[in-house]
Design a protein around this motif. Structure first.
Motif, PDB file in Angstrom:
ATOM      1  N   GLU A   9      41.978  34.533  39.146  1.00  0.00           N
ATOM      2  CA  GLU A   9      41.338  35.496  39.672  1.00  0.00           C
ATOM      3  C   GLU A   9      42.467  36.385  39.971  1.00  0.00           C
ATOM      4  O   GLU A   9      42.409  37.758  40.410  1.00  0.00           O
ATOM      5  N   LEU A  10      43.662  35.868  40.463  1.00  0.00           N
ATOM      6  CA  LEU A  10      44.892  36.716  41.270  1.00  0.00           C
ATOM      7  C   LEU A  10      45.333  37.301  40.130  1.00  0.00           C
ATOM      8  O   LEU A  10      45.933  38.492  40.283  1.00  0.00           O
ATOM      9  N   THR A  11      45.522  36.835  38.900  1.00  0.00           N
ATOM     10  CA  THR A  11      46.342  37.451  37.776  1.00  0.00           C
ATOM     11  C   THR A  11      45.707  38.159  36.769  1.00  0.00           C
ATOM     12  O   THR A  11      46.370  38.689  36.152  1.00  0.00           O
ATOM     13  N   GLU A  13      43.471  40.968  34.952  1.00  0.00           N
ATOM     14  CA  GLU A  13      43.604  42.218  34.724  1.00  0.00           C
ATOM     15  C   GLU A  13      41.893  42.949  34.841  1.00  0.00           C
ATOM     16  O   GLU A  13      41.617  44.278  34.726  1.00  0.00           O
ATOM     17  N   THR A  15      38.438  43.795  35.767  1.00  0.00           N
ATOM     18  CA  THR A  15      38.220  44.784  37.059  1.00  0.00           C
ATOM     19  C   THR A  15      36.776  45.527  36.837  1.00  0.00           C
ATOM     20  O   THR A  15      36.478  45.928  35.750  1.00  0.00           O
ATOM     21  N   MET A  82      50.060  40.025  40.603  1.00  0.00           N
ATOM     22  CA  MET A  82      48.789  39.663  41.026  1.00  0.00           C
ATOM     23  C   MET A  82      48.015  41.287  41.079  1.00  0.00           C
ATOM     24  O   MET A  82      48.133  41.990  42.148  1.00  0.00           O
ATOM     25  N   LYS A  84      45.700  43.149  41.906  1.00  0.00           N
ATOM     26  CA  LYS A  84      44.425  43.469  42.427  1.00  0.00           C
ATOM     27  C   LYS A  84      44.522  44.333  43.641  1.00  0.00           C
ATOM     28  O   LYS A  84      45.454  44.792  44.080  1.00  0.00           O
ATOM     29  N   VAL A  90      46.425  41.454  49.725  1.00  0.00           N
ATOM     30  CA  VAL A  90      46.345  40.347  48.849  1.00  0.00           C
ATOM     31  C   VAL A  90      47.610  39.523  49.088  1.00  0.00           C
ATOM     32  O   VAL A  90      47.630  38.125  49.051  1.00  0.00           O
ATOM     33  N   GLU A 235      44.093  47.920  40.622  1.00  0.00           N
ATOM     34  CA  GLU A 235      42.889  47.825  39.617  1.00  0.00           C
ATOM     35  C   GLU A 235      42.707  49.233  38.917  1.00  0.00           C
ATOM     36  O   GLU A 235      41.591  49.110  38.211  1.00  0.00           O
ATOM     37  N   ALA A 328      39.120  45.646  49.700  1.00  0.00           N
ATOM     38  CA  ALA A 328      39.621  44.033  49.439  1.00  0.00           C
ATOM     39  C   ALA A 328      39.418  43.504  50.745  1.00  0.00           C
ATOM     40  O   ALA A 328      39.066  42.049  50.508  1.00  0.00           O
ATOM     41  N   GLU A 331      35.937  42.366  50.342  1.00  0.00           N
ATOM     42  CA  GLU A 331      35.533  41.362  49.115  1.00  0.00           C
ATOM     43  C   GLU A 331      36.113  40.141  49.443  1.00  0.00           C
ATOM     44  O   GLU A 331      35.432  39.006  48.918  1.00  0.00           O
ATOM     45  N   GLU A 332      36.838  39.881  50.248  1.00  0.00           N
ATOM     46  CA  GLU A 332      37.494  38.483  50.494  1.00  0.00           C
ATOM     47  C   GLU A 332      36.649  37.903  51.337  1.00  0.00           C
ATOM     48  O   GLU A 332      36.648  36.552  51.649  1.00  0.00           O
TER      49      GLU A 332
END
Length: 465
Positions: A9-11, A13, A15, A82, A84, A90, A235, A328, A331-332
Motif C-alpha cells: 500500500e505504501l509503495t 502508484e 490512486t 512511498m 502517497k 506518511v 498522488e 491523509a 484516511e489513516e
C-alpha cells in the motif's frame, strides 16, 4: 495489517486521485510558493548580518539554497519510495509512530496551512493598499474575499488550480526577470566581493565569519520556505518516481540561481554606500529602489505587479497542496471521516479545502502579518527535522523497498541539514518565545486529539468483535 500488505500500500502508484501534474506543474508549485515578496527585501537582512559585506552575503544566499536543496532531496527520496498523498505525514508515521504524523498534520491544519495563506493574503492586500485606498480594516476584508475566491476555484479540481499555478509562476517571473536583466545590463557599480571587511567586522564585534554566516543564512532560508509542499500532492503527479525529484531539483535549484543573481544585480545598480544608508534608515526594499532606478517611474508599477503576482502564486500553491495532508490524516483513521472523502467528479478533498479556507479567514481577522509569519515558521520547523532524520530510519526499517532516487552525499548531508534546522528553531524561539512555545503547544494538543480518535477507533473495533 501484515507487513507485506502494508508495504504494498505504501509503495503502489495506484490512486483514486487524478494524476494531472507534470514536471512543470511540480516546479510551478514549488517555485510558486517559494518566490514571494521576500525577494525584494530579504537581501537587506542578509547584508546586515554579514556586516554589509557583499561577497559574504552572496555566499550565504547560495549556501541557503544548497541547504534547502538537500532538505528537498530528503523529501524526494521518501516521496519516490512511498508515493502517497500527505507528504511528511506518511513518512513520520512510518519512521516513528502515527502520533508524530498526526501532530505534524494537525499543526499544519490548525496553524501552518491557514496561517501561511492568511499571512500571504494580508501581505498582498497591503501592497495594493496605497493604490486602491484601503484602510487597515479594508485590507483584512479584502484578504478574506481573496481567500474565499481562491478556495472556490480550487474546489473544481486540481487541473484548474494547477494551470492557474503554472500561469501565475510565469506571470510573476516576467516582472522579476525584467528588473533582473535591466539591472545586470544597466548597472554601473562594481561590487566588492572580497571578504576583507567581513573579517574586520567580525573582529570588532567579537564574532567569527562562520558565526556571521550562520545568522545570515537563517534570514536567507526564510525566502526558500515552501519546498516541502510538493510531496503532499504526490498522488496527483504523473510518474512521481521520476517527476517528483526532477521537479524538486529544478524548482529549488532554479530559485537559488534567481535569488543569487537578483541580489548581485542589486549590488551592480546601487552603490555600496547607498545600500548601507538605505538599510541603516530601515528602507529595506532594495529591489524596489533598483526597479525605480533602471526603469524610471514605471519601476514602482513593475515591482508592485511582481510582488502581487508572486504572493498570489504562493497563496494558490498552498491552497492547492495543504489539504492533501489533512485528507491523509483522515484516511489513516484518526481524523474526521468527512476529510477522507474525495469529490465524486473532481477527485479532490473538498471538506479539507473548505475548512482550510474558513480557518485562514479567521486567522486574517485575529492576527497581524508579523505574528502569522513567525507562528507558521516555528510551528512546522521541528517536523522538517524529523522528516530529514526519517531518511536513515526508513532505510534501516525497509532496506528492500525500491528507491528510484536517493539523497546525495548520504549520510553527511542528512546530519548537517538536520542540525541546521534545529539551530534555526532554537534561534527563532529565543527571538519570539510566545510563538516558540506555540511550536510545542499546538503539536501537544494534536497528540491529545490523536489519542481521543485512537480510543474511539479501538472502542468501535472492540464493539464489532
Amino acid at each position: 495489517m501484515n507487513d507485506e500488505k502494508k508495504l504494498a500500500e505504501l509503495t503502489t502508484e495506484q490512486t483514486e486521485f487524478k494524476r494531472e501534474i507534470g514536471v512543470f506543474g511540480g516546479v510551478s508549485i514549488i517555485g510558486g510558493i517559494m518566490i514571494g515578496s521576500g525577494i525584494f527585501y530579504l537581501g537587506s537582512y542578509v547584508l546586515q548580518r554579514t556586516g554589509m559585506n557583499s561577497g559574504l552575503a552572496l555566499i550565504c544566499w547560495i549556501v541557503a539554497g544548497v541547504i534547502s536543496l538537500f532538505a528537498g532531496l530528503c523529501y524526494a527520496e521518501l516521496g519516490c519510495a512511498m508515493p502517497k498523498a500527505g507528504g511528511r505525514l506518511v513518512y513520520l508515521n512510518e519512521a516513528y509512530h502515527p502520533v508524530f504524523g498526526f501532530m505534524a498534520g494537525f499543526t499544519d491544519w490548525l496553524v501552518g496551512g491557514p496561517g501561511s495563506i492568511a499571512a500571504v493574503s494580508i501581505a498582498m492586500m497591503t501592497v495594493l493598499k496605497p493604490f486602491v485606498g484601503l484602510s487597515d480594516t479594508g485590507v483584512k476584508i479584502a484578504a478574506v474575499i481573496l481567500i474565499v475566491g481562491a478556495t472556490l476555484y480550487n474546489l473544481i479540481g486540481v487541473k484548474v488550480a494547477s494551470v492557474i499555478q503554472d500561469i501565475s509562476l510565469v506571470a510573476k517571473l516576467v516582472p522579476i526577470l525584467i528588473i533582473l536583466v535591466a539591472a545586470l545590463v544597466a548597472g554601473k557599480a562594481s561590487p566588492d566581493l572580497s571578504l576583507g571587511s567581513a573579517s574586520t567586522y567580525a573582529a570588532e564585534n567579537h564574532t567569527s565569519i562562520i558565526g556571521m554566516m550562520a545568522i545570515a543564512i537563517v534570514a536567507a532560508l526564510w525566502a526558500y520556505e515552501g519546498w516541502s509542499n510538493l510531496n503532499t500532492v504526490t498522488e496527483e503527479i504523473k510518474n512521481p518516481k521520476r517527476n517528483l525529484p526532477l521537479a524538486i531539483i529544478i524548482g529549488i535549484g532554479g530559485v537559488t540561481v534567481l535569488y543569487t543573481l537578483f541580489n548581485f544585480a542589486i549590488m551592480k545598480v546601487l552603490p555600496h554606500e547607498t545600500i548601507v544608508n538605505m538599510i541603516n534608515n530601515e528602507d529595506l526594499y532594495l529591489g524596489t529602489a533598483v526597479a525605480k532606478q533602471v526603469l524610471g517611474s514605471a519601476g514602482a508599477v513593475v515591482v508592485s505587479v511582481g510582488m502581487i503576482l508572486a504572493m498570489f502564486g504562493s497563496m494558490n500553491g498552498m491552497i492547492l497542496a495543504q489539504p492533501r495532508m489533512y485528507y491523509a490524516m483522515a484516511e489513516e483513521g484518526h481524523f474526521f471521516k468527512s476529510f477522507a472523502k474525495l469529490h465524486p467528479k473532481y477527485r479532490i478533498p473538498t471538506v479539507p479545502i473548505i475548512v482550510q479556507g474558513v480557518l485562514s479567514c479567521v486567522l486574517v481577522l485575529l492576527r497581524n502579518l508579523d505574528q502569522l509569519t513567525n507562528l507558521v515558521v516555528l510551528s512546522v520547523m521541528l517536523f522538517n527535522v524529523l522528516v530529514i532524520i526519517a531518511v536513515p530510519i526508513l532505510r534501516r526499517k525497509y532496506p528492500n523497498i525500491e528507491r528510484p532516487y536517493k539523497v546525495w552525499f548520504y549520510p553527511v548531508s542528512v546530519v548537517v541539514v538536520a542540525a541546521i534546522f534545529v539551530g534555526l528553531f532554537i534561534q527563532g524561539a529565543m527571538e519570539d518565545p510566545v510563538n516558540g512555545f506555540a511550536g510545542f503547544a499546538v503539536p501537544a494538543v494534536g497528540a491529545v486529539v490523536y489519542y481521543i480518535f485512537d480510543r474511539k477507533i479501538k472502542k468501535e473495533a472492540k464493539g464489532n468483535e
